[in-house]
Design an enzyme around this catalytic site. Structure first.
Site, mmCIF file in Angstrom:
data_model
loop_
_atom_site.group_PDB
_atom_site.id
_atom_site.type_symbol
_atom_site.label_atom_id
_atom_site.label_comp_id
_atom_site.label_asym_id
_atom_site.label_seq_id
_atom_site.Cartn_x
_atom_site.Cartn_y
_atom_site.Cartn_z
ATOM 1 N NE ARG A 220 -4.276 -1.459 0.343
ATOM 2 C CZ ARG A 220 -4.526 -2.391 -0.580
ATOM 3 N NH1 ARG A 220 -3.740 -2.531 -1.622
ATOM 4 N NH2 ARG A 220 -5.580 -3.180 -0.481
ATOM 5 C CG HIS A 268 -3.853 -0.322 -6.761
ATOM 6 N ND1 HIS A 268 -4.172 0.246 -5.549
ATOM 7 C CD2 HIS A 268 -3.906 -1.672 -6.551
ATOM 8 C CE1 HIS A 268 -4.401 -0.712 -4.660
ATOM 9 N NE2 HIS A 268 -4.240 -1.887 -5.249
HETATM 10 N N1 LIG Z 1 -1.088 -3.868 -5.554
HETATM 11 C C1 LIG Z 1 -2.080 -4.713 -5.680
HETATM 12 O O1 LIG Z 1 -2.670 -4.847 -6.750
HETATM 13 C C2 LIG Z 1 -2.504 -5.533 -4.490
HETATM 14 C C3 LIG Z 1 -3.411 -6.579 -4.675
HETATM 15 C C4 LIG Z 1 -3.762 -7.364 -3.596
HETATM 16 C C5 LIG Z 1 -3.206 -7.108 -2.345
HETATM 17 N N2 LIG Z 1 -2.325 -6.087 -2.193
HETATM 18 C C6 LIG Z 1 -1.709 -5.823 -0.879
HETATM 19 O O2 LIG Z 1 -1.016 -6.990 -0.460
HETATM 20 C C7 LIG Z 1 -1.248 -7.166 0.930
HETATM 21 C C8 LIG Z 1 -0.971 -8.590 1.335
HETATM 22 O O3 LIG Z 1 -1.973 -9.454 0.845
HETATM 23 P P1 LIG Z 1 -2.054 -10.994 1.310
HETATM 24 O O4 LIG Z 1 -3.327 -11.521 0.757
HETATM 25 O O5 LIG Z 1 -0.785 -11.691 1.008
HETATM 26 O O6 LIG Z 1 -2.164 -10.780 2.901
HETATM 27 P P2 LIG Z 1 -2.059 -11.878 4.060
HETATM 28 O O7 LIG Z 1 -2.359 -13.225 3.519
HETATM 29 O O8 LIG Z 1 -2.849 -11.350 5.198
HETATM 30 O O9 LIG Z 1 -0.510 -11.858 4.455
HETATM 31 C C9 LIG Z 1 0.084 -10.768 5.096
HETATM 32 C C10 LIG Z 1 1.535 -11.133 5.416
HETATM 33 O O10 LIG Z 1 2.165 -9.989 6.004
HETATM 34 C C11 LIG Z 1 2.746 -10.357 7.247
HETATM 35 N N3 LIG Z 1 2.692 -9.250 8.212
HETATM 36 C C12 LIG Z 1 1.609 -8.569 8.639
HETATM 37 N N4 LIG Z 1 1.970 -7.643 9.554
HETATM 38 C C13 LIG Z 1 3.310 -7.766 9.707
HETATM 39 C C14 LIG Z 1 4.265 -7.105 10.514
HETATM 40 N N5 LIG Z 1 3.917 -6.145 11.371
HETATM 41 N N6 LIG Z 1 5.557 -7.497 10.421
HETATM 42 C C15 LIG Z 1 5.930 -8.495 9.582
HETATM 43 N N7 LIG Z 1 5.071 -9.167 8.779
HETATM 44 C C16 LIG Z 1 3.776 -8.790 8.837
HETATM 45 C C17 LIG Z 1 1.897 -11.517 7.745
HETATM 46 O O11 LIG Z 1 2.623 -12.240 8.718
HETATM 47 P P3 LIG Z 1 2.049 -13.620 9.330
HETATM 48 O O12 LIG Z 1 2.178 -14.628 8.230
HETATM 49 O O13 LIG Z 1 2.959 -13.901 10.453
HETATM 50 O O14 LIG Z 1 0.627 -13.355 9.721
HETATM 51 C C18 LIG Z 1 1.628 -12.266 6.446
HETATM 52 O O15 LIG Z 1 2.723 -13.101 6.134
HETATM 53 C C19 LIG Z 1 -2.695 -6.700 1.102
HETATM 54 O O16 LIG Z 1 -2.971 -6.358 2.448
HETATM 55 C C20 LIG Z 1 -2.760 -5.510 0.190
HETATM 56 O O17 LIG Z 1 -2.353 -4.362 0.899
HETATM 57 C C21 LIG Z 1 -1.969 -5.301 -3.237
#
Ligand SMILES: NC(=O)c1ccc[n+]([C@@H]2O[C@H](COP(=O)([O-])OP(=O)(O)OC[C@H]3O[C@@H](n4cnc5c(N)ncnc54)[C@H](OP(=O)(O)O)[C@@H]3O)[C@@H](O)[C@H]2O)c1
Length: 305
Positions: A220, A268
């Site tokens: 983000r 995005h």
């Molecule tokens: N640009 C785009 O088109 C696009 C599209 C989709 C998503 N996104 C972004 O990608 C993000 C991730 O998506 P996802 O589906 O992979 O999310 P997810 O499955 O919830 O995974 C989040 C990961 O981040 C880690 N994390 C969270 N807080 C942390 C912290 N304080 N320190 C270290 N690691 C941390 C989590 O650790 P744990 O494994 O230990 O819980 C997990 O491994 C979304 O929230 C969104 O912002 C962007």
């Protein structure tokens, strides 16, 4: 349904056909507020959702939920379901591999040389000599780390909790951040935006990467301190940045990020929810929630993601 007005009619018909037991209504045509039990939104409507006295759950039409969190117009204690899916992961894998390879093979210089009719040969290190660091090992980060490993990169990943991924060196928690960053040549941010991760891409972090490293932010816009990025690019601490997400979207025309020679801006598009399969996922999640079955995409309110 409170969605982009250009597509809302399509979403209404699509979701209604997938959810014959539900009475789907567009936000501006919702009738009595007390009838509404489920809200499917990307951003909250201007007046929020607090007037929906029978709201049981909110569906975020996106993998992230930061656009909803911390908003006083959000009904407290109403569960939030995010939207994930195999196609979302596949698109992110494509984007991340594309840009890691672009940076790794210095494709920008090749394109520049062609535009100047210059025959400029250069030998780049092989992937195994390039350390790629993936921040976030969730649905998206894990799949990208594995794909990068398969391409031959030396991959490490960082998350909040411990993870085991074959052939990927993993680090957990804030205490291991320095070790994770040290020696990283290409850093990819795939974290959710929370109070812990806001502004994490800052000067002090850039200073711990290999000098001349590159950063790819698909998390983000709030993860990035833009002034620190510009300083690090101008000093040579970083050699390039690929940015897909911004604090203000669309990125305003007068933003300096658009024309910086070391920045690639994409609007995005790293991984958008596919309306067809995304709709199926939303419908499946709503049906499971309504039936009291476990829902994988249910957000843990204590973690905030
Ligand atoms: N640009 C785009 O088109 C696009 C599209 C989709 C998503 N996104 C972004 O990608 C993000 C991730 O998506 P996802 O589906 O992979 O999310 P997810 O499955 O919830 O995974 C989040 C990961 O981040 C880690 N994390 C969270 N807080 C942390 C912290 N304080 N320190 C270290 N690691 C941390 C989590 O650790 P744990 O494994 O230990 O819980 C997990 O491994 C979304 O929230 C969104 O912002 C962007």
């Amino acid at each position: 349904l409170h969605l982009n007005s250009a597509r809302e009619q399509w979403w209404l018909e699509h979701l209604q056909s997938l959810l014959p037991d539900f009475d789907c209504r567009l936000w501006h045509d919702r009738g009595n507020d007390a009838d509404i039990e489920y809200a499917v939104v990307w951003r909250l409507p201007e007046q929020g959702l607090t007037q929906l006295s029978n709201l049981k759950c909110i569906v975020s039409v996106g993998a992230g939920i930061d656009q909803l969190m911390g908003n006083r117009l959000l009904v407290p204690d109403v569960p939030i379901i995010r939207t994930t899916g195999a196609e979302l992961t596949q698109r992110m894998r494509e984007y991340v591999c594309l840009h890691v390879l672009r940076v790794h093979r210095d494709l920008d210089s090749v394109i520049r040389a062609q535009s100047e009719q210059r025959w400029r040969q250069s030998v780049t290190p092989v992937a195994g000599q390039r350390q790629v660091g993936v921040m976030g090992l969730g649905n998206l980060g894990r799949a990208c780390a594995v794909a990068l490993r398969e391409l031959g990169f030396s991959v490490r990943g960082w998350a909040r909790s411990e993870h085991q991924i074959d052939g990927v060196q993993t680090f957990a928690g804030p205490a291991s951040l320095d070790a994770f960053l040290s020696g990283t040549d290409i850093l990819v941010c795939m974290l959710p935006l929370t109070t812990q991760t806001e502004n994490i891409l800052n000067n002090s972090l850039f200073g711990q990467l290999t000098p001349g490293a590159s950063v790819i932010n698909v998390g983000r816009g709030g993860h990035l301190n833009e002034a620190d990025l510009l300083g690090a690019l101008n000093s040579g601490q970083l050699s390039s940045a690929t940015l897909d997400v911004f604090r203000e979207e669309p990125l305003p025309p007068d933003s300096t990020l658009w024309s910086h020679p070391k920045i690639m801006v994409t609007p995005h598009i790293a991984s958008m929810i596919d309306p067809l399969s995304g709709g199926q996922r939303i419908a499946q999640n709503l049906q499971q929630f309504k039936a009291g079955q476990p829902v994988d995409d249910l957000v843990n309110p204590d973690r905030g993601y």
